[in-house]
Write a protein that holds these residues in place. Sequence first.
Motif, PDB file in Angstrom:
ATOM      1  N   GLU A   1      48.244  38.971  45.926  1.00 46.31           N
ATOM      2  CA  GLU A   1      47.460  37.744  45.920  1.00 46.31           C
ATOM      3  C   GLU A   1      46.212  37.899  45.054  1.00 46.31           C
ATOM      4  N   LEU A   2      45.578  39.050  45.154  1.00 46.14           N
ATOM      5  CA  LEU A   2      44.364  39.297  44.377  1.00 46.14           C
ATOM      6  C   LEU A   2      44.667  39.362  42.884  1.00 46.14           C
ATOM      7  N   PHE A   3      45.613  40.211  42.511  1.00 46.38           N
ATOM      8  CA  PHE A   3      45.835  40.521  41.102  1.00 46.38           C
ATOM      9  C   PHE A   3      46.747  39.534  40.381  1.00 46.38           C
ATOM     10  N   TRP A   4      47.579  38.807  41.156  1.00 54.02           N
ATOM     11  CA  TRP A   4      48.500  37.877  40.494  1.00 54.02           C
ATOM     12  C   TRP A   4      48.188  36.418  40.827  1.00 54.02           C
ATOM     13  N   THR A   5      48.237  36.073  42.113  1.00 55.96           N
ATOM     14  CA  THR A   5      48.034  34.670  42.484  1.00 55.96           C
ATOM     15  C   THR A   5      46.643  34.185  42.075  1.00 55.96           C
ATOM     16  N   GLN A   6      45.640  35.028  42.264  1.00 61.03           N
ATOM     17  CA  GLN A   6      44.251  34.667  41.947  1.00 61.03           C
ATOM     18  C   GLN A   6      43.788  35.288  40.626  1.00 61.03           C
ATOM     19  N   ARG A   7      44.713  35.554  39.736  1.00 62.45           N
ATOM     20  CA  ARG A   7      44.388  36.305  38.521  1.00 62.45           C
ATOM     21  C   ARG A   7      43.281  35.660  37.684  1.00 62.45           C
ATOM     22  N   GLU A   8      43.379  34.389  37.415  1.00 62.87           N
ATOM     23  CA  GLU A   8      42.368  33.738  36.578  1.00 62.87           C
ATOM     24  C   GLU A   8      40.999  33.760  37.258  1.00 62.87           C
ATOM     25  N   ARG A   9      40.992  33.504  38.537  1.00 63.40           N
ATOM     26  CA  ARG A   9      39.732  33.546  39.284  1.00 63.40           C
ATOM     27  C   ARG A   9      39.164  34.970  39.301  1.00 63.40           C
ATOM     28  N   LEU A  10      40.040  35.935  39.471  1.00 60.37           N
ATOM     29  CA  LEU A  10      39.615  37.337  39.470  1.00 60.37           C
ATOM     30  C   LEU A  10      38.929  37.706  38.157  1.00 60.37           C
ATOM     31  N   GLU A  11      39.530  37.316  37.043  1.00 61.22           N
ATOM     32  CA  GLU A  11      38.969  37.682  35.745  1.00 61.22           C
ATOM     33  C   GLU A  11      37.624  37.013  35.490  1.00 61.22           C
ATOM     34  N   ARG A  12      37.391  35.883  36.135  1.00 60.55           N
ATOM     35  CA  ARG A  12      36.101  35.196  35.998  1.00 60.55           C
ATOM     36  C   ARG A  12      35.038  35.754  36.923  1.00 60.55           C
ATOM     37  N   ALA A  13      35.453  36.126  38.143  1.00 56.63           N
ATOM     38  CA  ALA A  13      34.470  36.322  39.208  1.00 56.63           C
ATOM     39  C   ALA A  13      34.393  37.734  39.772  1.00 56.63           C
ATOM     40  N   MET A  14      35.169  38.668  39.239  1.00 53.77           N
ATOM     41  CA  MET A  14      35.129  40.015  39.795  1.00 53.77           C
ATOM     42  C   MET A  14      35.431  41.022  38.699  1.00 53.77           C
ATOM     43  N   ARG A  15      34.713  42.143  38.732  1.00 55.49           N
ATOM     44  CA  ARG A  15      35.050  43.248  37.840  1.00 55.49           C
ATOM     45  C   ARG A  15      34.912  44.558  38.604  1.00 55.49           C
ATOM     46  N   PHE A  16      35.580  45.571  38.086  1.00 57.20           N
ATOM     47  CA  PHE A  16      35.520  46.900  38.675  1.00 57.20           C
ATOM     48  C   PHE A  16      34.763  47.821  37.721  1.00 57.20           C
ATOM     49  N   VAL A  17      33.873  48.602  38.262  1.00 60.57           N
ATOM     50  CA  VAL A  17      33.154  49.606  37.477  1.00 60.57           C
ATOM     51  C   VAL A  17      33.442  50.969  38.095  1.00 60.57           C
ATOM     52  N   VAL A  18      34.123  51.811  37.347  1.00 62.69           N
ATOM     53  CA  VAL A  18      34.495  53.131  37.845  1.00 62.69           C
ATOM     54  C   VAL A  18      33.375  54.121  37.541  1.00 62.69           C
ATOM     55  N   LEU A  19      32.912  54.818  38.571  1.00 69.98           N
ATOM     56  CA  LEU A  19      31.914  55.869  38.355  1.00 69.98           C
ATOM     57  C   LEU A  19      32.425  57.243  38.782  1.00 69.98           C
TER      58      LEU A  19
END
Length: 204
Positions: free
Chosen positions: A106-124
């Motif tokens: 649901e996060l990565f596919w169904t909400q994909r467009e919203r995810l790309e607008r509103a969430m990012r991951f920063v790996v440390l």
Amino acid sequence: MTNRAGQPIRFVPPQRKGSYELRIATRGEVATRPDNLHDWFNALTWLAFPRTKARLNAMHAAEMPREGGRRGRLRDMLTIFDEGGALVVSDDAELMALVREMRWRELFWTQRERLERAMRFVVLGHAVLEQALEPWPGITCKAIFVSPQRALDEQAEAWLAACPREATPRDLAPLPVFGYPGWCPASAQPTFYEDARYFRTRRA
């Protein structure tokens, strides 16, 4: 860039004797092997997240005398975050709930467009950064949640500072970072997210 005692951080050759963490805490010296990618990424993380790294080190150093030579759950958590940590950067409560509930398709596919607008991951996590040189879908981080409205280093350091001594690795959220759209070519297909080896659901 300093340790929590205010001493400048320096990257120095390893020594055979002495504690890695205590050397940083008491002298500001980060043992760094030449021509070693793991240590190189660790140094880069110090440069990008100096407050977070200094806090991690200070917490290790403070806890070590209490452990009697056997690392406890708090230091397990600190090590996992140091090696494999990530920041979920978002103010979108619904997307953050999908991460917490491990609803990956649901996060990565169904909400994909919203995810790309509103969430990012920063790996440390420097071990994950090294693994990303040869990417595969099973690379998983352990994450905390931060806002895009404030400095990331400041927020990560504050989260660590607020951790009780009873903190454990379970306080970190699993995050299959290579599920983020575009990180793996296979993520262009919805079936990619059905592979339970990489996108596990939350246990009952």
